[in-house]
Design a protein around this motif. Sequence first.
Motif, PDB file in Angstrom:
ATOM      1  N   LEU A  15     -60.174   1.645 -22.969  1.00  0.00           N
ATOM      2  CA  LEU A  15     -59.533   1.362 -21.682  1.00  0.00           C
ATOM      3  C   LEU A  15     -60.037   0.016 -21.155  1.00  0.00           C
ATOM      4  O   LEU A  15     -61.198  -0.326 -21.351  1.00  0.00           O
ATOM      5  N   ALA A  69     -57.017  -1.202 -15.294  1.00  0.00           N
ATOM      6  CA  ALA A  69     -56.841   0.178 -14.822  1.00  0.00           C
ATOM      7  C   ALA A  69     -57.079   0.252 -13.313  1.00  0.00           C
ATOM      8  O   ALA A  69     -56.330   0.923 -12.587  1.00  0.00           O
ATOM      9  N   LEU A  98     -54.087  -1.072 -11.453  1.00  0.00           N
ATOM     10  CA  LEU A  98     -52.991  -0.099 -11.455  1.00  0.00           C
ATOM     11  C   LEU A  98     -53.258   1.042 -10.465  1.00  0.00           C
ATOM     12  O   LEU A  98     -52.368   1.479  -9.733  1.00  0.00           O
ATOM     13  N   LEU A  99     -54.501   1.504 -10.464  1.00  0.00           N
ATOM     14  CA  LEU A  99     -54.852   2.590  -9.547  1.00  0.00           C
ATOM     15  C   LEU A  99     -54.688   2.162  -8.095  1.00  0.00           C
ATOM     16  O   LEU A  99     -54.204   2.933  -7.265  1.00  0.00           O
TER      17      LEU A  99
END
Lengths: 118, 150
Positions: A36, A41, A44-45
């Motif tokens: 990951l 990430a 995106l979160l």
Amino acid sequence: MHPQLELLLELQDLQTQRRALEDDPLRDMEEAVFELRPAEALDLLQVKIAEVIDRLEPGIRRRYMDLAGNLDRAVAPVLNGICYGCFVATPTAWASEAGRNDHIGVCDYCGRFLYYVD
Amino acid sequence: MQLRDFFTLDAINLDLESETKDEALKELVGLLGLDEKSRGILFKMLKRRENLGSTGIGRRIAIPHCRSLVVNRLRVAFGRKLSGIDFDAIDKKPVQHVFLIVAPPLEVSNQYLPVLGRIAQFGKEPDVPERLAELQRPEEFIALLEEKGV
């Protein structure tokens, strides 16, 4: 379950996921085992979190933002009648009601939104 | 801490019906015995994690995982689909073996990370994918965990 409580749970879970990716041990494992990319990430979160916040009703959103600004988490689970945000007992009568997650409840002591875990 | 302490026989399915990743996630969540709303919320969180990057670690193994308020303790499940499921795994191969891990945001004993690590370690053992594919009964899954000492 109250639809807004469902959104609050989703929001809290997303915030937990975000914090987990900021936490070194899990972030390291996510990178090493799952390949990951934490920075992507987290971006995106953050977008997802903003989307869910937008779907909250204005009054609930205001309260959520106040809580989130001051406390580590704005939604707390209740287990065995104890708010796991402040570890104070919630009122017994309400805690034992059937369908207790069908309305938006807050802890009398810390003000967090409450979710009763069966 | 041993992995076998976290798995119950009713949370092991050696013959998943699912054909897709979403179906597999739902089927595994279904093994945890949660109410419908909680299942839905958990599925959504697992999907969100998958959208950040697949939990298919290669060698036909996937480890979907998340923390959620809807569980009150760490829960695990195992599902197998011998014909394989497209999980968009790291090695792009279909996944046969799926380990589900979910935990509450707050854990007294903080087992989430160690359990995730041990399952990943278990999955990397050279013979594990083949051994998992050979299992006939859920009890043999528990025995394999014991044999591997994870």
